[in-house]
Design a protein around this motif. Structure first.
Motif, mmCIF file in Angstrom:
data_model
loop_
_atom_site.group_PDB
_atom_site.id
_atom_site.type_symbol
_atom_site.label_atom_id
_atom_site.label_comp_id
_atom_site.label_asym_id
_atom_site.label_seq_id
_atom_site.Cartn_x
_atom_site.Cartn_y
_atom_site.Cartn_z
ATOM 1 N N TRP A 167 -9.763 4.583 0.980
ATOM 2 C CA TRP A 167 -9.168 4.197 0.096
ATOM 3 C C TRP A 167 -10.051 3.679 -1.619
ATOM 4 O O TRP A 167 -9.061 3.334 -2.660
ATOM 5 N N ASN A 168 -10.810 3.358 -1.045
ATOM 6 C CA ASN A 168 -12.484 2.381 -2.518
ATOM 7 C C ASN A 168 -12.341 3.556 -3.650
ATOM 8 O O ASN A 168 -13.382 2.886 -3.960
ATOM 9 N N ALA B 286 -1.333 6.096 4.601
ATOM 10 C CA ALA B 286 -2.031 5.290 4.467
ATOM 11 C C ALA B 286 -3.035 4.342 4.883
ATOM 12 O O ALA B 286 -3.779 4.015 4.725
ATOM 13 N N TYR B 287 -2.730 3.643 6.684
ATOM 14 C CA TYR B 287 -3.327 2.883 7.162
ATOM 15 C C TYR B 287 -4.565 3.849 8.240
ATOM 16 O O TYR B 287 -4.733 2.978 8.445
ATOM 17 N N LEU C 94 1.244 -1.169 0.205
ATOM 18 C CA LEU C 94 -0.109 0.440 0.111
ATOM 19 C C LEU C 94 0.844 1.442 -0.086
ATOM 20 O O LEU C 94 0.403 2.302 -0.614
ATOM 21 N N ARG D 260 -1.595 -5.043 2.595
ATOM 22 C CA ARG D 260 -1.098 -3.979 3.723
ATOM 23 C C ARG D 260 -0.619 -4.892 4.576
ATOM 24 O O ARG D 260 -0.748 -6.025 5.372
ATOM 25 N N LEU E 157 -5.965 -1.191 8.849
ATOM 26 C CA LEU E 157 -6.629 0.171 8.299
ATOM 27 C C LEU E 157 -7.343 1.116 9.309
ATOM 28 O O LEU E 157 -7.944 -0.315 9.321
ATOM 29 N N ALA F 45 -9.990 5.363 6.804
ATOM 30 C CA ALA F 45 -8.947 4.911 5.697
ATOM 31 C C ALA F 45 -9.720 4.204 4.379
ATOM 32 O O ALA F 45 -9.193 3.709 3.582
ATOM 33 N N GLU F 46 -10.456 2.826 5.160
ATOM 34 C CA GLU F 46 -10.511 1.838 3.740
ATOM 35 C C GLU F 46 -11.818 2.486 3.523
ATOM 36 O O GLU F 46 -11.999 1.719 1.866
#
Length: 402
Positions: free
Chosen positions: A166-167, A188-189, A47, A154, A158, A162-163
């Protein structure tokens, strides 16, 4: 009669229609043997684009499970960084060529594929690139509905925000003959309120960047609403100022006291005319021939979510061919080291300029920038840091370097 290369690619494509991500390494290796490749390994980037991670179920020539490799300071990582074929020799037989080939979907760097080749030469490289292209497309087509792939890339779980984000985000890079767009976001997380978006509509490029208040799940939801409202109203043909007002209304309808700053921009790819509205955000920057030539400062309109009066409205700037635009959030320049030193605007600009002078691609420049910001804060950001670059009419093709 089809050639060996055509049979290999066609057979792999047909076999993957009803197969999942987990089946790809074995099927790629099986069909690659038709063209003489005896050992095929597939790695994807994690990621944060720090490691190349092997797809599950793969082994080295000695039968040992493959391990992750760093993108920096390894030969496969060099292929990823430079977007170039890297030639080596098989560790089992120095007479056997080993090719590391980047996996690209358009200009998005997916990972690398390693191929033990029967011989070196133009035909071998062509077949290797063709196989890499098909494998990259398959990874991209299978990953949206593969939880095993999501876990693989990963290093840790996350956060909820973040989840969600990211989508929603588009790929980190896009290019055609007129423009190169690249973006990077950290942490990122645990990303909270930062987001970016871009889309092409004929000869118009739309770009937006958002920074929502806070660093929690509510901040992520605020940024998500801002992105969705922007896309929804943009696709209905609204102008930039009206889109900003629509985002303002959407945030106020869902939250009390929440807001987001942002830049909403569009670039005419034929003329180079940039138009934008600034809703309480840092001004875009313009680099030309390795120098900062403009900070597109203005009296910013209020952030979105307060329902306050907008006065400045639409702004314009004429780009020249080769210009690079920089959009960023405050987590970039306000990144603070443990002893209190800010990363700062000057260091940010200097970093981008130096990488450009070195001939580093825009996606690789941003990857290195994010690593530099992380290192400045000893691996832990206090705020989201997002950068989007737009290069207009550079006439530099994003392609494999032979």
């Amino acid at each position: 009669m089809r050639s060996d290369g055509e049979r290999a690619l066609g057979g792999l494509l047909a076999s993957m229609h009803l197969s999942g991500m987990e089946d790809l390494p074995a099927k790629a290796a099986e069909h690659a043997r038709l063209t003489g490749f005896t050992h095929v390994v597939i790695y994807v980037t994690d990621l944060q684009q720090q490691f190349l991670v092997p797809l599950p179920g793969q082994h080295d020539a000695a039968g040992e499970p493959l391990e992750s490799m760093r993108i920096d300071a390894t030969m496969p990582g060099r292929a990823f960084r430079a977007v170039a074929i890297v030639r080596a020799r098989s560790p089992q037989d120095e007479r056997t060529p080993l090719l590391w080939v980047p996996l690209l979907d358009g200009t998005e760097r997916i990972g690398v594929i390693g191929l033990t080749a029967p011989q070196d030469g133009e035909l071998t490289e062509t077949r290797a690139k063709d196989l890499a292209s098909l494998v990259a497309v398959m990874v991209v087509s299978k990953r949206p509905h593969s939880d095993s792939f999501a876990r693989l890339v990963r290093a840790r779980p996350l956060t909820l925000s973040a989840e969600v984000l990211w989508n929603l985000l588009p790929p980190g890079t896009f290019a055609n003959d007129d423009v190169v767009v690249s973006a990077a976001l950290e942490p990122a997380y645990e990303m909270g309120g930062d987001a970016f978006d871009y889309a092409l509509d004929g000869s118009t490029l739309h770009v937006s960047i958002f920074d929502a208040m806070g660093h929690d799940t509510s901040a992520g939801l605020t940024a998500s609403i801002a992105m969705a409202a922007c896309r929804n109203n943009r696709r209905q043909g609204m102008d930039l100022a009206a889109i900003g007002e629509a985002i303002d209304t959407a945030i106020r309808e869902e939250f009390t006291g929440r807001f987001a700053t942002g830049i909403l921009a569009q670039l005419d790819l034929r003329s180079g005319l940039l138009s934008w509205v600034n809703r309480g955000h840092h001004p875009p920057l313009v680099l030309r021939d390795g120098h900062l030539v403009a900070s597109l400062a203005s009296v910013p309109d209020p952030p979105m979510g307060f329902g306050l009066h907008v006065s400045t409205g639409l702004l314009h700037y004429q780009l020249e061919p080769g210009d690079r635009l920089l959009f960023y959030t405050d987590g970039v320049i306000e990144a603070q080291s443990p002893d209190g030193e800010l990363f700062g605007l000057e260091r940010f600009i200097d970093f981008v300029v130096r990488r450009e002078a070195d001939g580093v691609s825009a996606p690789e420049t941003l990857r290195r920038l994010i690593q530099a910001i992380l290192a400045h804060q000893h691996g832990r950001l206090q705020d989201d840091a997002t950068v989007v670059t737009v290069e207009w009419q550079t006439r530099r093709r994003f392609q494999l370097v032979l």
